[in-house]
Each structure stands twice: as C-alpha cells, then as structure tokens.
Design a protein around this motif. Sequence first.
Motif, PDB file in Angstrom:
ATOM      1  N   MET A   1       0.840  -1.198   0.000  1.00 19.96           N
ATOM      2  CA  MET A   1       0.000   0.000   0.000  1.00 19.96           C
ATOM      3  C   MET A   1       0.879   1.254   0.000  1.00 19.96           C
ATOM      4  N   TYR A   2       0.450   2.283  -0.734  1.00 20.40           N
ATOM      5  CA  TYR A   2       1.188   3.553  -0.787  1.00 20.40           C
ATOM      6  C   TYR A   2       0.339   4.687  -0.217  1.00 20.40           C
ATOM      7  N   ILE A   3       0.970   5.522   0.553  1.00 17.89           N
ATOM      8  CA  ILE A   3       0.256   6.638   1.180  1.00 17.89           C
ATOM      9  C   ILE A   3       1.010   7.935   0.928  1.00 17.89           C
ATOM     10  N   GLY A   4       0.266   8.978   0.590  1.00 13.92           N
ATOM     11  CA  GLY A   4       0.857  10.306   0.456  1.00 13.92           C
ATOM     12  C   GLY A   4       0.864  11.000   1.802  1.00 13.92           C
ATOM     13  N   ALA A   5       2.013  11.577   2.183  1.00 15.81           N
ATOM     14  CA  ALA A   5       2.139  12.180   3.513  1.00 15.81           C
ATOM     15  C   ALA A   5       2.783  13.556   3.367  1.00 15.81           C
ATOM     16  N   ILE A   6       2.064  14.568   3.851  1.00 13.19           N
ATOM     17  CA  ILE A   6       2.586  15.942   3.776  1.00 13.19           C
ATOM     18  C   ILE A   6       2.610  16.521   5.182  1.00 13.19           C
ATOM     19  N   ASP A   7       3.787  16.960   5.597  1.00 10.42           N
ATOM     20  CA  ASP A   7       3.954  17.548   6.927  1.00 10.42           C
ATOM     21  C   ASP A   7       4.366  18.997   6.763  1.00 10.42           C
ATOM     22  N   ILE A   8       3.411  19.899   6.959  1.00  7.34           N
ATOM     23  CA  ILE A   8       3.691  21.332   6.827  1.00  7.34           C
ATOM     24  C   ILE A   8       4.159  21.862   8.176  1.00  7.34           C
ATOM     25  N   GLY A   9       5.398  22.289   8.254  1.00 10.61           N
ATOM     26  CA  GLY A   9       5.931  22.843   9.495  1.00 10.61           C
ATOM     27  C   GLY A   9       6.024  24.350   9.407  1.00 10.61           C
ATOM     28  N   GLY A  10       6.405  24.977  10.508  1.00 15.01           N
ATOM     29  CA  GLY A  10       6.481  26.435  10.557  1.00 15.01           C
ATOM     30  C   GLY A  10       7.531  26.991   9.615  1.00 15.01           C
ATOM     31  N   THR A  11       8.628  26.255   9.391  1.00 15.36           N
ATOM     32  CA  THR A  11       9.659  26.745   8.475  1.00 15.36           C
ATOM     33  C   THR A  11       9.893  25.798   7.301  1.00 15.36           C
ATOM     34  N   LYS A  12       9.818  24.482   7.560  1.00 12.78           N
ATOM     35  CA  LYS A  12      10.059  23.496   6.496  1.00 12.78           C
ATOM     36  C   LYS A  12       8.825  22.610   6.317  1.00 12.78           C
ATOM     37  N   THR A  13       8.681  22.097   5.123  1.00 16.70           N
ATOM     38  CA  THR A  13       7.615  21.140   4.837  1.00 16.70           C
ATOM     39  C   THR A  13       8.246  19.885   4.244  1.00 16.70           C
ATOM     40  N   ILE A  14       7.653  18.736   4.552  1.00 19.94           N
ATOM     41  CA  ILE A  14       8.107  17.486   3.946  1.00 19.94           C
ATOM     42  C   ILE A  14       6.939  16.861   3.204  1.00 19.94           C
ATOM     43  N   ALA A  15       7.192  16.433   1.960  1.00 22.90           N
ATOM     44  CA  ALA A  15       6.216  15.635   1.218  1.00 22.90           C
ATOM     45  C   ALA A  15       6.847  14.263   1.047  1.00 22.90           C
ATOM     46  N   ALA A  16       6.057  13.220   1.209  1.00 27.37           N
ATOM     47  CA  ALA A  16       6.626  11.881   1.153  1.00 27.37           C
ATOM     48  C   ALA A  16       5.592  10.884   0.669  1.00 27.37           C
ATOM     49  N   VAL A  17       6.097   9.738   0.238  1.00 26.87           N
ATOM     50  CA  VAL A  17       5.240   8.577   0.001  1.00 26.87           C
ATOM     51  C   VAL A  17       5.737   7.482   0.936  1.00 26.87           C
ATOM     52  N   THR A  18       4.816   6.887   1.689  1.00 26.81           N
ATOM     53  CA  THR A  18       5.200   5.844   2.645  1.00 26.81           C
ATOM     54  C   THR A  18       4.493   4.540   2.274  1.00 26.81           C
ATOM     55  N   ASP A  19       4.945   3.462   2.915  1.00 24.66           N
ATOM     56  CA  ASP A  19       4.171   2.222   2.809  1.00 24.66           C
ATOM     57  C   ASP A  19       3.306   2.081   4.068  1.00 24.66           C
ATOM     58  N   GLU A  20       2.649   0.943   4.243  1.00 24.35           N
ATOM     59  CA  GLU A  20       1.689   0.797   5.339  1.00 24.35           C
ATOM     60  C   GLU A  20       2.363   0.655   6.710  1.00 24.35           C
TER      61      GLU A  20
END
Lengths: 313, 313
Positions: A1-20
Amino acid sequence: MYIGAIDIGGTKTIAAVTDETGALLARRKFETIRYDHAAHFALCRNELLACLDELGLSLSQLAGVGVVVPGMVDGNVLLLAPFAGWRNVNVVEEFSVLLPDAPMVVTEGDVNACGVAEAYFGGFTDLLWMTVSTGVGSAIILNGQLYTGAHSVAGEIGHIKVEFEHPRVCSCGQHGCAEAMASGRGIAAMVEEAVKTDDAYAALYETAGLPMDARGCEALARKGDSTSRAIYERAGMYLGRALSAALNLLDPQRVFVGGGVAAALDLILPAIRATLRESCVPFVQDTLIERTRLGYDASVKGAAALVLKQLSP
Amino acid sequence: MYIGAIDIGGTKTIAAVTDETGALLARRKFETIRYDHAAHFALCRNELLACLDELGLSLSQLAGVGVVVPGMVDGNVLLLAPFAGWRNVNVVEEFSVLLPDAPMVVTEGDVNACGVAEAYFGGFTDLLWMTVSTGVGSAIILNGQLYTGAHSVAGEIGHIKVEFEHPRVCSCGQHGCAEAMASGRGIAAMVEEAVKTDDAYAALYETAGLPMDARGCEALARKGDSTSRAIYERAGMYLGRALSAALNLLDPQRVFVGGGVAAALDLILPAIRATLRESCVPFVQDTLIERTRLGYDASVKGAAALVLKQLSP
C-alpha cells in the motif's frame, strides 16, 4: 500500500510517500511559503507528485493523502496556524481540488498526528503523546481513538499551570504554564536568568562557543556542568507536574515524548519521575515514559497514520 | 422498563426500583454492614426484593440490577472499598448468585456511576463529573463512554497537586492534593486554622451553635461572614486549579458537580471561574459548570444508568 504524507511545518515542509508501516519510500523537503497558504499547498502538490514520479507511481495508486498542519484543526479545517496567521483554511477541500485523483484527503494538527502515529504503529489503545519543543502540547489517544474534545482543543497539557509563586509569562498570555516554564523557550529563559547573575556560567558558554539556549545548556549539562543540569532538572520537575495531572486523570498505558527537547529526555526524566512519585496516585506513578519511536520524521509518519487509521476498522 | 438499583455507601445503602428515566418507583434505605460484605450483600438482596414486593413485581421482570460501590472497581471486581477494608470482591458474581433470576448484574464505583447517570439522563457525550465531599473524585465520559484508563484509576482529579508552597497532607499520604485542600475535610481544616488564631471567629461558631466544619462554615458564609466566605473562595481557587488542568486536557462539553460540598457550589463557583479564566486556554475557560441534576439520589440513579447504558447501543 502507498500513502501520500505531507507535513507542513512552521519553516520546512516534507512531502513523502510511505508504505503501510510508515517507512518513507520517497521524501522531499522544502521551505514553507508562509505568506500564502494557497501557493504553499500548490507547491506541496508538486513535491508530492515529484515523489510519486521517483517511484513510478500515480496519484490514484495512493490509498490517500494525509496533511499535517502546525496548528489547531477542527474536522477538515485548520482554524489557526499561529506561525503564519493562516486562519479557517479548509485543508481537505483545498487539497482535494489540487489532487482530484487522490482517493481520500485527511488532515490533523501536528501534535495529534504524532499521537495517532505512535498509537497506530506501536499498537497502543491508550496513550499520551507529549511534544516538548518551542511549545508544549499533547495528544490523547483513548480506546484507540484520538480524543479532541468539545471544542477540538483537548490535550493542552502545555497550559496546565505548574508554577504559582514565581511564574513566567506564557505565549498564551497567562502565567506559569508548563510551556512557559519547561519548553525549549522556558529552558532558554532559565539559562538567561542564570547567566545574568553568574559571570562564570556565562563564560562557560562563551568559551565553548555554545548558544545561550536549550541546546547550549544541554551540551554543558552533558559535560557535567551542575548549573546546566539543575536547569534541566527544574524543567523536568515542571513537566512532571503537568504530566502528573494528566496521568491522574487519564491513566494511559504509556507516555511518548517527542519534539526537540525529547532528545534531552535522559536529562529530565529523573526529575519527571521524582515529581510523579510525589504527585500521582499509585498505579499511575510508574507509567512508562519513553522517547518517541517515530524518530525525526514523526509528523510525516503522523500524516501517513491519519490515512491508515481512516482505512482501519 | 424496571431496573434494580443498589447504592452501597460508607454508612447507608439504598435499594430501589426505577423506571427507564431513573425515577425511583420504590426505595428503601438501611445501614451498611461494614464488617462483612457477604452479609451486607444478602441484606441488599432482601431489601431489593421488598421493593419489588411493594410494586408487585418479580426479579425476572427487571431489565437488570446495577450495584454501585464506594470504591475502586475493575470490571466486575471491587478492588478496594477504603471505608470498610473490603478487597477484591467480585460484586457481579456474588450478586448474580444472590439474584439468579435477574437478567443482568453490573457494577461500578460511585463516582463513575454518577458520571454515567449524568451523561445518560442528560444526553451528554463528553462530560466531567466531579464529586466534592469528604474526598474529591471525578468521572470522565468521552465519546459517550465511561473512560477508566489502563489501570482503572482514571479520573483522580482529587490528587492533582494544587498547592506547592503550603500543602496539607492528603489521605493518600502525599501533599497539596485538591482533596487535601478543598474537600469537606479540607474546608474543615481551614476552619480549624482560622479558629486557632482568631478568637472572635471561634466565638461566631459557638454563639450560633454551629459545628466547626464545612457545614458550619457554609452557614456563616451565607450570613455574610467574611472569613467564612474567604475559606470557601480559597476552596474554589483550589478546585479551579484542578479543574483547569482537567479542562485543558479534556475539553468536555460540561462539568457537573455532586457530593456534599456541591450544595455550596454558589459559594465556590465565582472563585472557580476566576481561576479558570487565568488558567485555561480560550474555548474551555467558559465551560459550563453546574450542580448535578440528579439530586440527592445521584448514586442510585447511577446504578440504574449502568444497566440502561449496558442495554443501549
């Protein structure tokens, strides 16, 4: 399984694809565009699409997209992100428009998302997550569910009063909150006070080339400096006071600590435990307290966990 | 629908039959046999049967029997009833043997049962029930369910520390707990301290023929005596400190207060509210706090609510 994960922080943001399991298969880090949330959301979409490209995947192959935001969330809406002044942004709606092929978009505040991830990936049904960073916050997982309260503000452990006689003013405008006394900023304030009255202590920072803040103090404490150790112990006592209220009320299976100050958990834990012993009812005073197992990418894994939790019964 | 409801208190016990609204159709009150729980349980059965007789009903016509006990319960078992030293009593098993025709027996501690009743009969899904009596305790209802924690000790609001500089010793052996500072006993201790240093204040009690305790102090406060009012205000401040921790963490829809001191809620509420204003995050500082709607028979209605809750989806 693939999941899109976006973590918007106060200064940096991370976009990622993870597994289950929450493992990051692709990960891109970029600056947060603070002045315009819509422009930033569009950038997040592009970076997520770039992650998918790296893996040869398309949006429709994702089980869903989780978006973690640095603020207070009610349902689909970010009510307020203090760092940038974003207000009343319907995160789910806006990302659903940007990512029409994603089967699902979910959102949550960063602290709550970390709590969900720790419970989901660790198999806990009742836990307290505590972030100790610039601020102090918590997430409450009860009966396997995130508990958010009647006004979506549950978990405000950082604003429990822990000092009544010599309180410092808090970012919330009140006095003596755990956040004011024991966050990274609270530790820095203790350093500042100590430096003012103790030239030899100030000289320690200068000689070592260390900043007069929580990190500098941590470094000196690790070298055995007694004033620095005492500052961390005092922070531990204050966190222990807030935690003891939470443990007496909630009796969780375990407490997980994340955020920048969690890296110094070994320096504060003895004082936390001593405070719990004199402030908690039996049974809960020995509740295990450990550093997050999620590592540096806790919030990104939180974004993935939001999707996984939504899919699980 | 008919429900059997038994409320075992430290000195008195009530057996009753209620309808599905919690209205008491028959009610018998008798002394609690402290030295022998088995003898007391048999007496409870007889009194419940007498209630049924009054109504021309039989046991099998009851939807179930709820048994409320004055202590700490885990599942079917009363772990400890401090007042009598009862330990590890399987209440459900013993009552099921005594009442073989009852379709169901359920049990819970008195504080938790009151919380369940207030939520069930009032239609609340998230509330905090607080008992302020000889002790101070709370019950937490979240997402419509009683939350009891990992060791069944959740809700120990009475042992949140509220006084660090001048703490009084608590029944739990620790210092400065809300129970030590603001229960009926805590108020009596404040009266005792005031009387020691103020002969005129002592004379007020003697002249009025009032006991030097929480009730006597309440009576003087209602006559406008400033020392007595200040004692209740101080109790309110302490309860406010404990409540503010609970509200910051749990963000409930409403707080209900029961127990003997709840009769004086009007005397302590202004100080509670003032404390919440300076100790809670926005949104929760205005959470409604009201005296229980269950009246004097709160625990008996709690026993009935346990059965009704079990039957509802």
